[in-house]
Write an enzyme that holds these catalytic residues in place. Structure first.
Site, short mmCIF file in Angstrom:
data_model
loop_
_atom_site.label_atom_id
_atom_site.label_comp_id
_atom_site.label_asym_id
_atom_site.label_seq_id
_atom_site.Cartn_x
_atom_site.Cartn_y
_atom_site.Cartn_z
N ARG A 173 36.12 21.71 -20.49
CA ARG A 173 34.99 21.85 -19.56
C ARG A 173 33.68 22.08 -20.30
O ARG A 173 32.64 21.50 -19.95
CB ARG A 173 35.26 23.01 -18.60
CG ARG A 173 36.32 22.65 -17.55
CD ARG A 173 36.96 23.91 -17.00
NE ARG A 173 37.80 23.67 -15.84
CZ ARG A 173 39.08 23.31 -15.88
NH1 ARG A 173 39.67 23.09 -17.05
NH2 ARG A 173 39.77 23.14 -14.75
N GLY A 227 45.58 14.50 -19.22
CA GLY A 227 45.25 14.35 -17.80
C GLY A 227 43.94 15.05 -17.47
O GLY A 227 43.16 14.56 -16.64
N SER A 238 44.97 21.66 -7.30
CA SER A 238 44.70 21.10 -8.63
C SER A 238 43.30 21.45 -9.09
O SER A 238 42.31 21.02 -8.51
CB SER A 238 44.87 19.58 -8.61
OG SER A 238 44.32 19.04 -9.81
N ASP A 272 51.73 25.91 -15.84
CA ASP A 272 51.90 25.52 -17.25
C ASP A 272 52.87 26.45 -18.00
O ASP A 272 53.33 26.11 -19.09
CB ASP A 272 50.55 25.52 -17.97
CG ASP A 272 49.66 24.39 -17.48
OD1 ASP A 272 50.19 23.42 -16.90
OD2 ASP A 272 48.43 24.48 -17.66
N ARG A 307 54.66 21.12 -24.05
CA ARG A 307 55.14 22.40 -23.52
C ARG A 307 56.68 22.45 -23.52
O ARG A 307 57.26 23.53 -23.61
CB ARG A 307 54.56 22.68 -22.14
CG ARG A 307 53.04 22.79 -22.17
CD ARG A 307 52.45 23.66 -21.11
NE ARG A 307 51.02 23.41 -20.99
CZ ARG A 307 50.08 23.99 -21.75
NH1 ARG A 307 50.41 24.86 -22.68
NH2 ARG A 307 48.81 23.68 -21.58
#
Ligand code: S3P
Length: 435
Positions: free
Chosen positions: A30, A98, A169, A321, A394
């Site tokens: 971000r 993503g 999301s 996650d 992950r």
């Protein structure tokens, strides 16, 4: 393509030490994107070392944003271009990320040119209608391969939207807030379950005005279009989702002692800490501080005997996650782990429900796989096995953790995928492990 040798993980006796982690992946993406469309320079210290955040930087360079790596690589200086970017001659390569594709699509949808966004094999299978539909409603023209990448986005002249997210999301919320900066009018985004709020916090840090209101378990964000951003200096707090692997490794051994300084403590991300404490792990937080609206603290962790837990509803969304690693250590808990309402795990970098179930079975555990989750009995032992990471960072890291308490050696195939979020993962785990 050449495949790397599997990484071998041997059983451990305990976890001990101190680990300072690279900057949070969600925040790094971000801040890089917003620095790119800000006016003036930004300096981002402790930028994520993961390949995903490098994909974001690569796309920004292709869109005409100059940046340099300083101080051995983890400080990024970005010369913001303001809201107008330059068309890229080549497709924007989002790699495995993503977050890059979904969040950056909101920014390129505001540009008066066409951008093509591509990704690797895993990203090319992931659903993009969730950004295509609302961005199209705002006025962007988007072509895709039946809702999947590559995306061809012709942007410009966006209209504000009033939109309720159909799936929880943060990537989609962020995409629409970023697109809202370029739109005429006030964009409103509502979510029925609160997701990570780093974009809202970061936009304010870059000088953007926005309103937030809680509505039940969710919230509404309003952002007026046409605002300008100004560059910032920020030291990105350590990645909490990466810390999850070390916290769970410590949780496997009652004698563990681990310290993690300068870690992200944002309440929309820190649910993991409450859950691990409920399961019995000793966690204390010191030096709590707020920087640009993000909470940061230092953790001291003390291993203990682990109880089980059931995750559902808002918890499953908040821990999306971290569920793979919580599930991977579930056999070592007293009463097991049950995960419900986590269907989204099936459309991550891999189908994480199937990947966790099949790898736990390879290690000899009994697992019940469900459409929206898993149920794993406690009090089971695991034996070393060959783990298929499904090229998912992950999954590779979750099973390296479980392997610490297995009988015998575990081989992690596709271990190199850890580099997507934390290239130094295996060295760091080894350094903290006592045998
Ligand atoms: C992220 C949001 C989550 C998460 C991903 C990072 C973000 O994805 O799984 O790793 O930075 O906003 P969704 O938005 O698809 O839930």
């Amino acid at each position: 393509m050449e495949t790397a040798a599997p990484v071998v993980v041997r059983p451990a006796r305990t976890i001990r030490g101190n680990v300072e982690l690279p900057g949070d992946k969600s925040i790094s993406h971000r801040y890089a994107m917003l620095a790119g469309i800000a006016e003036g320079a930004s300096r981002l210290e402790n930028y994520s070392t993961g390949a995903d955040c490098a994909s974001t930087l690569g796309c920004l360079r292709a869109l005409g944003v100059p940046w340099q790596r300083k101080a051995g690589g983890n400080v990024i200086e970005v010369q913001g271009r303001g809201l107008t970017l330059a068309a890229s001659a080549a497709p924007l390569d989002c790699g495995n990320s993503g977050s890059t594709m979904r969040m950056l699509s909101g920014i390129v949808a505001g540009q008066r040119f066409t951008s093509e966004m591509i990704g690797d094999e895993s990203l090319s299978r992931r659903p993009m209608e969730r950004v295509i539909d609302p961005l199209s409603a705002m006025g962007a023209e988007i072509a895709s391969r039946q809702g999947k990448p590559p995306l061809r986005i012709t942007g410009g002249a966006l209209q504000a939207i009033d939109y309720t997210l159909p799936v929880a999301s943060a990537q989609v919320k962020s995409c629409l807030l970023f697109a809202g900066l370029f739109a005429e009018g006030e964009t409103r985004v509502r979510e029925s379950l609160r997701t990570r709020d780093h974009s809202e916090v970061a936009l304010r840090a870059f000088g953007v005005r926005l309103d937030r209101q809680s509505i039940g378990a969710g919230c509404e964000v309003r952002i007026p279009g046409g605002q300008r951003l100004r560059g910032v200096e920020f030291r990105i707090p350590g990645d909490l989702s990466t810390a999850a692997f070390f916290l769970c490794a410590a949780a496997l051994f009652p004698g563990s002692q681990l310290a993690i300084p300068h870690l992200l403590m944002n309440p929309t991300r820190a649910r993991l800490l409450d859950i691990l404490m409920q399961m019995g792990l000793g966690i204390s937080v010191t030096q709590l501080d707020e920087i640009h609206g993000e909470l940061v603290g230092s953790l001291q962790i003390q291993g203990a005997k682990l109880k089980g837990i059931t995750l559902a509803g808002a918890d499953s969304a908040a821990l999306i996650d971290e569920i793979p690693v919580l599930a991977a250590i579930a056999p070592f808990t007293e009463t097991g782990v049950e995960v419900r309402d986590a269907r989204e795990l099936r459309v991550k970098e891999s189908d994480r429900i199937a990947a966790v179930a099949s790898n736990l079975r390879r290690m000899g555990a009994e697992v019940e796989e469900r459409e929206d989750g898993l149920k794993i009995r406690g009090g089971q032992s695991l034996r070393g096995a060959e783990i298929d990471s499904h090229s998912d960072h992950r999954i590779a890291m979750a099973f390296a953790v479980a392997a610490l308490r297995a009988e015998g050696e575990t081989q992690i195939l596709g271990a190199e995928s850890a580099a997507v979020s934390y290239p130094a993962f295996f060295e760091t785990l080894e350094a903290l492990t006592e045998r």
